[in-house]
Design a protein around this motif. Structure first.
Motif, PDB file in Angstrom:
ATOM      1  N   CYS B   8      30.457  46.341  32.075  1.00 62.12           N
ATOM      2  CA  CYS B   8      31.074  46.170  33.400  1.00 62.12           C
ATOM      3  C   CYS B   8      32.541  45.797  33.223  1.00 62.12           C
ATOM      4  N   ILE B   9      33.382  46.289  34.109  1.00 64.13           N
ATOM      5  CA  ILE B   9      34.777  45.846  34.157  1.00 64.13           C
ATOM      6  C   ILE B   9      34.987  45.134  35.484  1.00 64.13           C
ATOM      7  N   ILE B  10      35.564  43.948  35.421  1.00 60.55           N
ATOM      8  CA  ILE B  10      35.866  43.188  36.631  1.00 60.55           C
ATOM      9  C   ILE B  10      37.373  43.176  36.812  1.00 60.55           C
ATOM     10  N   VAL B  11      37.828  43.649  37.960  1.00 61.51           N
ATOM     11  CA  VAL B  11      39.265  43.634  38.237  1.00 61.51           C
ATOM     12  C   VAL B  11      39.577  42.396  39.066  1.00 61.51           C
ATOM     13  N   GLY B  12      40.274  41.443  38.466  1.00 59.87           N
ATOM     14  CA  GLY B  12      40.661  40.232  39.183  1.00 59.87           C
ATOM     15  C   GLY B  12      39.943  39.008  38.664  1.00 59.87           C
ATOM     16  N   GLY B  13      40.712  38.016  38.249  1.00 60.05           N
ATOM     17  CA  GLY B  13      40.145  36.780  37.715  1.00 60.05           C
ATOM     18  C   GLY B  13      40.302  35.624  38.673  1.00 60.05           C
ATOM     19  N   GLY B  14      40.088  35.894  39.966  1.00 60.12           N
ATOM     20  CA  GLY B  14      40.040  34.818  40.962  1.00 60.12           C
ATOM     21  C   GLY B  14      38.600  34.335  41.091  1.00 60.12           C
ATOM     22  N   GLU B  28      24.398  37.888  29.167  1.00 60.93           N
ATOM     23  CA  GLU B  28      24.829  38.573  27.949  1.00 60.93           C
ATOM     24  C   GLU B  28      25.085  40.061  28.163  1.00 60.93           C
ATOM     25  N   VAL B  29      25.767  40.336  29.273  1.00 63.97           N
ATOM     26  CA  VAL B  29      26.240  41.701  29.521  1.00 63.97           C
ATOM     27  C   VAL B  29      27.675  41.793  29.012  1.00 63.97           C
ATOM     28  N   PRO B  30      27.980  42.736  28.119  1.00 64.81           N
ATOM     29  CA  PRO B  30      29.365  42.842  27.647  1.00 64.81           C
ATOM     30  C   PRO B  30      30.286  43.319  28.772  1.00 64.81           C
ATOM     31  N   PHE B  31      31.304  42.533  29.061  1.00 69.06           N
ATOM     32  CA  PHE B  31      32.199  42.912  30.172  1.00 69.06           C
ATOM     33  C   PHE B  31      33.650  42.631  29.811  1.00 69.06           C
ATOM     34  N   LEU B  32      34.514  43.260  30.583  1.00 63.57           N
ATOM     35  CA  LEU B  32      35.948  43.020  30.464  1.00 63.57           C
ATOM     36  C   LEU B  32      36.456  42.589  31.831  1.00 63.57           C
ATOM     37  N   LEU B  33      37.024  41.396  31.899  1.00 62.24           N
ATOM     38  CA  LEU B  33      37.657  40.954  33.142  1.00 62.24           C
ATOM     39  C   LEU B  33      39.164  41.066  32.953  1.00 62.24           C
ATOM     40  N   LYS B 119      35.499  27.717  31.830  1.00 59.12           N
ATOM     41  CA  LYS B 119      34.040  27.537  31.822  1.00 59.12           C
ATOM     42  C   LYS B 119      33.349  28.864  31.514  1.00 59.12           C
ATOM     43  N   VAL B 120      33.861  29.956  32.061  1.00 66.34           N
ATOM     44  CA  VAL B 120      33.295  31.284  31.765  1.00 66.34           C
ATOM     45  C   VAL B 120      33.468  31.580  30.274  1.00 66.34           C
ATOM     46  N   GLN B 121      34.668  31.295  29.763  1.00 65.06           N
ATOM     47  CA  GLN B 121      34.923  31.552  28.339  1.00 65.06           C
ATOM     48  C   GLN B 121      33.968  30.745  27.452  1.00 65.06           C
ATOM     49  N   GLU B 122      33.677  29.503  27.861  1.00 59.89           N
ATOM     50  CA  GLU B 122      32.724  28.676  27.096  1.00 59.89           C
ATOM     51  C   GLU B 122      31.351  29.334  27.029  1.00 59.89           C
ATOM     52  N   VAL B 123      30.923  29.886  28.170  1.00 57.55           N
ATOM     53  CA  VAL B 123      29.613  30.545  28.200  1.00 57.55           C
ATOM     54  C   VAL B 123      29.630  31.795  27.333  1.00 57.55           C
ATOM     55  N   ILE B 124      30.722  32.560  27.407  1.00 60.23           N
ATOM     56  CA  ILE B 124      30.854  33.760  26.549  1.00 60.23           C
ATOM     57  C   ILE B 124      30.756  33.351  25.076  1.00 60.23           C
ATOM     58  N   SER B 133      32.610  40.419  25.045  1.00 57.54           N
ATOM     59  CA  SER B 133      33.100  40.204  26.412  1.00 57.54           C
ATOM     60  C   SER B 133      34.459  39.521  26.360  1.00 57.54           C
ATOM     61  N   PHE B 134      35.347  39.940  27.256  1.00 60.11           N
ATOM     62  CA  PHE B 134      36.716  39.441  27.181  1.00 60.11           C
ATOM     63  C   PHE B 134      37.282  39.109  28.560  1.00 60.11           C
ATOM     64  N   LEU B 135      38.071  38.048  28.602  1.00 57.79           N
ATOM     65  CA  LEU B 135      38.915  37.767  29.753  1.00 57.79           C
ATOM     66  C   LEU B 135      40.331  38.128  29.328  1.00 57.79           C
ATOM     67  N   ALA B 136      40.909  39.144  29.961  1.00 61.38           N
ATOM     68  CA  ALA B 136      42.255  39.591  29.586  1.00 61.38           C
ATOM     69  C   ALA B 136      43.248  39.195  30.671  1.00 61.38           C
ATOM     70  N   PHE B 137      44.297  38.488  30.289  1.00 59.90           N
ATOM     71  CA  PHE B 137      45.298  38.043  31.249  1.00 59.90           C
ATOM     72  C   PHE B 137      46.602  38.814  31.071  1.00 59.90           C
ATOM     73  N   ASP B 138      47.438  38.735  32.133  1.00 60.61           N
ATOM     74  CA  ASP B 138      48.753  39.362  32.048  1.00 60.61           C
ATOM     75  C   ASP B 138      48.676  40.882  31.969  1.00 60.61           C
TER      76      ASP B 138
END
Lengths: 97, 442
Positions: B8-14, B28-33, B119-124, B133-138
């Protein structure tokens, strides 16, 4: 408190960049020839749209705080709105939000 | 190089995007935010009270975390009617609300969203997807990738990323939702509003004494009346840990019609004699603005899903102000959770077409989000009628002034006061009609 003082509290991105890429394009020809209200010149919370002495609309994107108001308030098709590029654009970095 | 592929790709980290991310991370679904701000919250503005208890579902017992990203829990509510000089409030405070899980917490988004992202990153990090799974900023998502009418991924920062499905949690200025035709390219001002806000800093002791706050308790105060100078809308004041959030939400079409500047109305609000007493000594540390839906369902996208894509939070214009509370962040959180749960279901079935993703719409319809929005549409429309923000607050203040007036002469009876006040601002038939409408709507 003036709007300039208020905007002075905003933490803008890429402030040092002189050639920042605009994220909003405004066709001020439309504003100045056929727009009956020129609403952007008063509804914009960052005063990015101004009127000169001749009553002509001018736009600058540098003070934009990315709210999107102009995109809705302009019903004449003059505003082309995008999000600023993180590297090359301006835009905000809220400290509180 | 082969393009990366995600579940899954999530657009927006609000809030909507992070809530969806938390559910996916737990399962444990691999996703990219992908978040365009330098950190979660960097681009977010809200009033802001986060209502309800969903936060406790996402971050169990968050109140025990001394670094939890909320400001204060709300145990004090106040609705204030204003004319130019007076304020008449309905005020309710109860220690009943002091017990977790809290009914609502005040937040500053640059603080709160950043904490929630951590908190999300801790769970990942603790999951089997720690490297997947990744949280990508900027990073800015420029457009959705569509193949054969189906959303298959995104183009961001000049690269392409593919996924089984995309959750759009891009916020109110939903350019990607518009790209795929779920919302018209031009959204008129009619059902939209603009919020302008300042954050005022206080000495903590001063703040707590002035607003009668204890350790972590807080107040939420909404205002309606003369402060908007006849423009549709109202004001808010929320207490944070060491700051106050104060602002106005103004109907955009009405603002345009009446040719008012939002920051000049904010000055009017702040200099109202009663409000000025509340915020004296506060130092402005930030000024911000944000577009919001008025809560009218006509502002919503024509659908909230399509092949390979779901729309959550403010991108779906999920918002409600029916006079009791301004709900938006809780809707974002709930819709984000429901979107992620729909993705889990689609993964089990192995189908991400609209036929499966319509389960998201069904979940939302069954949830309090769309039920409240539907049930309170009449209230939304009633509240946006001029009489409600012009003459009614004046009537209420006039009543207060006459009722509380004590003079050294014979005093009129309450019924005489009421009759005179109603006559000055309205009429009995009009008042009865409004009361009947309010009775039905609320």
């Amino acid at each position: 408190m003036t709007i300039a003082e208020r905007l002075g509290k905003v933490n803008y991105r890429n402030q040092e960049r002189r050639d920042a890429r605009p994220h909003i394009l405004v066709d001020t020809n439309i504003c100045n020839t056929r727009c009956p209200h020129k609403a952007t010149t008063y509804v914009c919370p960052a005063n990015c749209y101004t009127l000169d002495e001749q009553g002509h609309v001018h736009f600058q994107f540098e003070d934009c705080i990315e709210c999107g108001t102009c995109m809705y308030a302009c019903d004449q098709g003059a505003v082309s709105w995008h999000y600023p590029d993180p590297e090359q654009g301006r835009g905000v970095n809220w400290n509180y939000g | 190089m082969e393009a990366e592929r995600f579940g899954c790709i999530i657009v927006g980290g609000g809030i909507a995007g992070l809530s969806a991310a938390m559910v996916l991370a737990r399962h444990e679904v691999p996703f990219l935010l992908i978040e365009r701000g330098a950190y979660s919250g960097a681009k977010n503005v809200s009033g802001g009270v986060l209502w309800g208890t969903d936060l406790a579902r996402l971050v169990p017992e968050y109140w025990n975390d001394p670094n939890a990203g909320f400001e204060r829990f709300v145990n004090h509510r106040r609705l204030t009617f204003l004319d130019e000089q007076s304020a008449f409030s309905i005020d309710f405070k109860s220690s009943h609300y002091d017990i977790p899980p809290y009914m609502g917490v005040t937040v500053l988004r640059a603080v709160f969203d950043r904490w929630l992202a951590d908190k999300v990153q801790e769970v990942i990090d603790r999951s089997a997807c720690a490297d997947a799974s990744f949280l990508a900023f900027d990073v800015l998502v420029e457009r959705l990738l569509v193949e054969d009418g189906r959303v298959v991924g995104v183009e961001a920062g000049g690269e392409r990323f593919y996924a089984d499905c995309v959750i759009l949690a891009e916020g109110v200025n939903n350019l990607l939702t518009r790209q795929i035709g779920l919302q018209a390219e031009y959204v008129p001002a009619d059902h939209m509003a603009v919020g302008v806000k300042e954050v005022l800093r206080f000495d903590r002791r001063v703040l707590e004494d002035r607003f009668q706050l204890s350790e972590r308790s807080g107040m939420a105060n909404e205002f309606i009346g003369a402060i908007t100078d006849g423009v549709e809308g109202g004001g808010f004041l929320y207490t944070n840990r060491t700051t106050v959030s104060i602002g106005l939400v103004l109907g955009m079409a009405d603002l345009r019609r009446k040719r008012k500047k939002p920051y000049e109305l904010l000055d009017r609000f702040k200099t109202h004699p009663v409000v000025a007493d509340m915020i004296r000594g506060g130092e402005v540390v930030e000024y911000s603005a944000h577009v919001v839906s008025t809560g009218d369902m006509r502002a919503m996208p024509r659908e909230l899903y399509a092949d390979g894509v779901l729309v959550a939070g403010e991108a779906a214009n999920l918002l409600l102000n029916a006079g009791k509370a301004i709900q938006g962040m809780d809707f974002a959180m709930h819709s984000g959770i429901l979107a992620a749960e729909t993705v889990l279901e689609a993964r089990r079935i192995g189908d991400f077409s609209a036929a499966t993703l319509r389960r998201y719409r069904e979940r939302l319809e069954q949830s309090y989000v769309l039920q409240n929005m539907r049930n309170f549409q009449a209230a939304v429309r009633l509240l946006h009628e001029p009489v409600m923000y012009e003459r009614m607050p004046r009537l209420v203040c006039d009543l207060g002034r006459e009722f509380f007036r004590v003079e050294n002469r014979p005093a009129p009876k309450l019924r005489q006061i009421l009759r005179d006040v109603v006559r000055r601002h309205s009429s009995l038939p009009e008042l009865l009609k409004l009361t009947y409408r309010a009775w039905k709507a609320l």
